[in-house]
Scaffold this motif. Structure first.
Motif, PDB file in Angstrom:
ATOM      1  N   THR A  40       6.809   4.044   0.909  1.00 47.52           N
ATOM      2  CA  THR A  40       6.869   3.262   2.137  1.00 47.52           C
ATOM      3  C   THR A  40       7.241   4.139   3.315  1.00 47.52           C
ATOM      4  O   THR A  40       7.982   5.122   3.152  1.00 47.52           O
ATOM      5  N   ALA A  69       3.742   2.478   0.859  1.00 46.07           N
ATOM      6  CA  ALA A  69       3.823   1.031   0.617  1.00 46.07           C
ATOM      7  C   ALA A  69       4.910   0.435   1.469  1.00 46.07           C
ATOM      8  O   ALA A  69       5.756   1.130   2.001  1.00 46.07           O
ATOM      9  N   TYR A  71       9.115  -2.395  -7.897  1.00 47.06           N
ATOM     10  CA  TYR A  71       7.662  -2.263  -7.952  1.00 47.06           C
ATOM     11  C   TYR A  71       7.230  -2.211  -9.406  1.00 47.06           C
ATOM     12  O   TYR A  71       7.954  -1.741 -10.273  1.00 47.06           O
ATOM     13  N   ASP A  72       6.042  -2.740  -9.666  1.00 43.42           N
ATOM     14  CA  ASP A  72       5.516  -2.862 -11.022  1.00 43.42           C
ATOM     15  C   ASP A  72       6.565  -3.491 -11.953  1.00 43.42           C
ATOM     16  O   ASP A  72       6.821  -3.023 -13.055  1.00 43.42           O
ATOM     17  N   GLN A 101       5.212  -6.091  -6.278  1.00 40.67           N
ATOM     18  CA  GLN A 101       3.919  -6.252  -6.932  1.00 40.67           C
ATOM     19  C   GLN A 101       3.571  -7.712  -7.154  1.00 40.67           C
ATOM     20  O   GLN A 101       4.414  -8.537  -7.470  1.00 40.67           O
ATOM     21  N   LEU A 155      -0.247   6.569  -1.299  1.00 39.47           N
ATOM     22  CA  LEU A 155       1.083   6.478  -1.879  1.00 39.47           C
ATOM     23  C   LEU A 155       2.049   5.677  -1.034  1.00 39.47           C
ATOM     24  O   LEU A 155       3.157   5.382  -1.457  1.00 39.47           O
ATOM     25  N   VAL A 195       3.334   4.048  -9.068  1.00 41.05           N
ATOM     26  CA  VAL A 195       3.816   4.761  -7.890  1.00 41.05           C
ATOM     27  C   VAL A 195       4.163   3.758  -6.795  1.00 41.05           C
ATOM     28  O   VAL A 195       3.619   2.649  -6.753  1.00 41.05           O
ATOM     29  N   PHE A 196       5.053   4.174  -5.938  1.00 37.87           N
ATOM     30  CA  PHE A 196       5.480   3.354  -4.804  1.00 37.87           C
ATOM     31  C   PHE A 196       5.822   4.277  -3.650  1.00 37.87           C
ATOM     32  O   PHE A 196       6.333   5.387  -3.841  1.00 37.87           O
ATOM     33  N   ASP A 244      12.871   9.099  -7.835  1.00 37.14           N
ATOM     34  CA  ASP A 244      12.934   8.419  -6.535  1.00 37.14           C
ATOM     35  C   ASP A 244      13.456   9.356  -5.457  1.00 37.14           C
ATOM     36  O   ASP A 244      14.439  10.080  -5.671  1.00 37.14           O
ATOM     37  N   GLN A 295       1.129   0.694  -3.208  1.00 33.04           N
ATOM     38  CA  GLN A 295       1.718   0.941  -4.518  1.00 33.04           C
ATOM     39  C   GLN A 295       0.671   0.587  -5.552  1.00 33.04           C
ATOM     40  O   GLN A 295      -0.340  -0.053  -5.241  1.00 33.04           O
TER      41      GLN A 295
END
Length: 731
Positions: A203, A6, A128-129, A12, A4, A200-201, A252, A183
């Motif tokens: 970091t 990133a 993301y995505d 992406q 999970l 999913v993202f 988030d 991600q």
């Protein structure tokens, strides 16, 4: 859990999915060189649409190292982003939000999947995505959602694809500052009428700072260690060919650790400025002292429901509903030193509900139209018991300013636009919008132990319009011009001193623009050139209180403020070589008005209209708009090298320049107002074979240390050099 995580530089790297949805409504694949925009609620070719804008696909974001809003300013012209920690101010062409507070509305609206997002907080939501980001410059509002004086940014995530099978991607990375993560996204075919997508993202990264405590001791607080997790679940249901229902829910948890900052005076090599006397406190932006705990955390969720029904004959009825709720928490060492005890803390809940209902005519008729209604309800809640507090030191009620209560805002609007094809090559468009806004304070204050109750309400309304004409001068040349107005509602000042301060009024802008868009070399080269002129009325600014100048007050500039300039963009795709460039030249000048800099003690009154001019009461006529640099520039290039066996190696480089800018209207270099130029170089080297891509990347390659914003006498640093390796697997 390892899957999970990133990194910040791992936007992406998969081409946008052009699936069927209410925003990407089943149209043919675009022709070579054609960029499709959906921000105006239709599928339109950007090169034959009367507006100035840029489109970045998900692949573009990855190639340019754009993973969040901070980096967007180095990839698209005319954008300036200033990050003060808990809030981010976003300006387009010098218009947006130069003063950071909850009372002032923003002039640049950010939409996520068609719905407006929170206007001030929660702006660190990662990209993301993403299918694409569409940046529209100039006043917006006669065709969509919320009104905007400066522009609008549409962030569109990938939609589920019915009949698209199981497909998606996984992207993992490692980098310096102990960065690690991943991600991914998965399209799930549920039936022949239903599909889902899950993304999913995450970091984790250590902070950039070297912080010492009192007397050189080790600092025990958070130095900006980032820990983020985010997820999105989407469902697309098409029970009939005419009905499409799309839902998206984002969750988030964004822990930025802290936003350490240092006094602007630490960046002067000599004090006083211009002397030869070395500054004993001179140090790097990331070398900081502090003696109070710090934190910066946002958590929120957002649900969006888009419903589209197409009647026989092509008429469409579209609904976009959104609900979002979050909490932002921020704690800062407000003096940026380990010797004083000026601190700040707040914990604020925000809730926003929006609803848009639009009727859209078919595109195939000579006369087209769009009519809609829009409502937005936003509420800030400064949590009890008095969880908004600043003081020296905290804990002493006689030296603290404490606040609790609510600030609800409402905006209701009706809008519409008609287009008429005068000839097959000439089209006229006319649009209008009526907006009625309301803001209310239900606030309790403890000011140095004295209770103050603020119960105020202010209302503002406006009719804005846009008239444009577009001419296809040839197969590859398009000329357009328009005049448009924009509106930003008035609001309420925070109570300071005795009694309730006067509210500030609405702000209007009239914008004139003309442009030329062209294609060359069989549409492998695409260009756009535009010039614009903006007249502001009742420009909203923060100045010293006329009777108590040590406090700030939001007011309207009585004279006209002017902002005008020139933009140019080009995209080149010649075989394996790609090249893009964008630039903006800007001039801004304030109208005539008098103000006291709240950072400079003054005991004499200063009337905004008459002054009189003195050492403390200044006439600001002709000063530049804050956070409006006179030049921005970005350029990028890549070349794909065939290695044989289906493998390719692609070097890429991107450069973004933002000229020096003023952080306040008072343009006082001695108080840190002049922010230096930003010159950011990002580079990548990508090795691809089949569905796997391995990329070595670096952002801010030259490791420029620059102040990203000035707030409360502190410089907030932009991110330093980051580098690493990421691996993408598409399936």
């Amino acid at each position: 859990m390892a899957l999970l995580w990133a990194g910040d530089a791992t936007a992406q790297a998969v081409a946008a999915d052009l699936g069927a949805s209410t925003e990407q409504a089943e149209s043919p694949d675009p022709a070579q060189g054609e960029i499709v925009v959906t921000a105006r609620r239709r599928n339109e070719n950007l090169q034959t649409t009367p507006l100035s804008g840029s489109v970045l696909s998900g692949t573009d974001l990855a190639n340019k190292g754009v993973a969040n809003v901070d980096a967007l300013q180095f990839a698209s012209p005319s954008i300036v982003v200033n990050n003060f920690g808990q809030g981010i101010d976003f300006n387009v062409r010098g218009i947006g939000k130069g003063e950071h507070n909850t009372q002032t509305a923003t002039g640049v609206i950010t939409y996520r999947d068609g719905a407006p997002t929170f206007p001030g907080y929660f702006q660190q939501e990662p990209y993301y995505d993403v299918a694409n980001i569409q940046v529209l410059r100039g006043p917006q509002g006669t065709i969509v959602g919320q009104n905007a004086t400066g522009g609008a940014v549409f962030v569109n995530s990938n939609d589920p694809i019915i009949g698209g099978g199981y497909h998606g991607y996984v992207n993992a990375n490692v980098g310096n500052y102990s960065e690690a993560g991943a991600q991914g996204a998965l399209n799930i075919p549920v039936s022949d009428t239903l599909a889902a997508r899950f993304a999913v993202f995450g970091t984790r990264r250590n902070g950039f700072y070297d912080i010492t405590g009192p007397g050189g001791t080790k600092y025990t607080g958070n130095n900006g260690d980032v820990r983020q997790l985010a997820g999105r679940f989407s469902l697309l249901w098409k029970p009939t060919t005419q009905l499409s229902i799309l839902s998206k829910t984002d969750v988030d948890y964004l822990d930025m650790g802290a936003y350490p900052a240092s006094p602007y005076t630490n960046q002067f090599r000599n004090l006083p400025i211009g002397s030869a006397t070395p500054n004993p406190n001179y140090r790097d932006l990331f070398d900081i002292t502090a003696n109070s705990p710090q934190e910066a955390r946002d958590k929120f969720y957002r649900s969006i429901l888009r419903v589209n029904y197409e009647f026989d004959g092509g008429l469409q009825l579209r609904s976009v509903s959104a609900y979002a709720k979050g909490n932002t928490k921020y704690r800062a060492d407000l003096d940026g030193t380990a010797t004083r005890n000026n601190t700040f803390f707040d914990s604020v809940d925000e809730r926003q509900i929006s609803q848009e209902l639009t009727l859209i005519s078919p595109d195939t008729k000579r006369l087209t139209y769009l009519v809609g209604v829009f409502g937005l309800w936003n509420k800030y809640e400064f949590l009890p018991p008095f969880q908004f507090v600043t003081g020296v030191p905290l804990g002493n009620r006689l030296t603290e300013y404490r606040l609790q209560g609510t600030n609800p805002n409402r905006s209701l609007a009706a809008f519409g636009q008609i287009g008429f094809v005068i000839t097959p090559k000439l089209k006229l468009e006319l649009g209008g919008r009526y907006t009625a806004s309301r803001s209310r304070n239900d606030i309790d204050v403890l000011q140095y132990g004295v209770p103050i109750v603020a119960e105020q309400e202010t209302k503002s309304d406006d009719f804005s319009y846009k008239a444009s004409i577009g001419w296809e001068a040839g197969r590859d040349h398009y000329l357009y011009g328009f005049v448009a107005t924009g509106f930003k509602p008035g609001g309420l000042n925070v109570p300071v001193g005795l009694g309730n301060p006067a509210p500030f009024g609405a702000e209007q802008v009239t914008s004139y623009e003309a442009g030329w868009k062209a294609n060359f070399a069989d549409r492998r080269i695409r260009t756009s050139v535009s010039a614009f002129y903006n007249d502001y009325e009742d420009f909203q600014v923060t100045i010293g209180n006329p009777t108590i100048p040590v406090f700030g007050l939001q007011v309207n500039v009585p004279g006209k403020t002017k902002i005008y300039g020139f933009e140019a963009e080009a995209d080149v795709k010649l075989g394996a070589f790609t090249f893009d460039v964008g630039m903006n030249v800007l001039h801004s000048e304030l109208g005539r008005f008098f103000a006291t800099d709240p950072r400079i003690p003054a005991a004499v009154p200063c009337n905004i209209n008459t002054g009189p001019a003195s050492a403390s009461c200044r006439n600001l006529k002709g000063m530049e708009q804050s956070y409006a640099p006179n030049f921005t520039f970005n350029v990028g290039a890549s070349y794909e090298i065939a290695l044989g066996g289906g493998a390719t190696l692609t070097p890429r480089a991107n450069y973004g320049h933002i000229a020096p800018q003023w952080a306040t209207l008072f343009e006082n270099p001695a108080l840190g107002d002049r922010l230096e130029a930003r010159n950011i170089v990002n580079a990548q080297l990508a090795l691809n074979k089949g569905s796997v891509t391995v990329t070595a990347y670096a952002t801010n390659l030259t490791d420029q240390h620059y102040p990203a914003a000035l707030n409360s006498g502190l410089y907030f640093a932009g991110p330093p050099q980051q580098y690493g390796l990421k691996v993408l697997k598409a399936f």
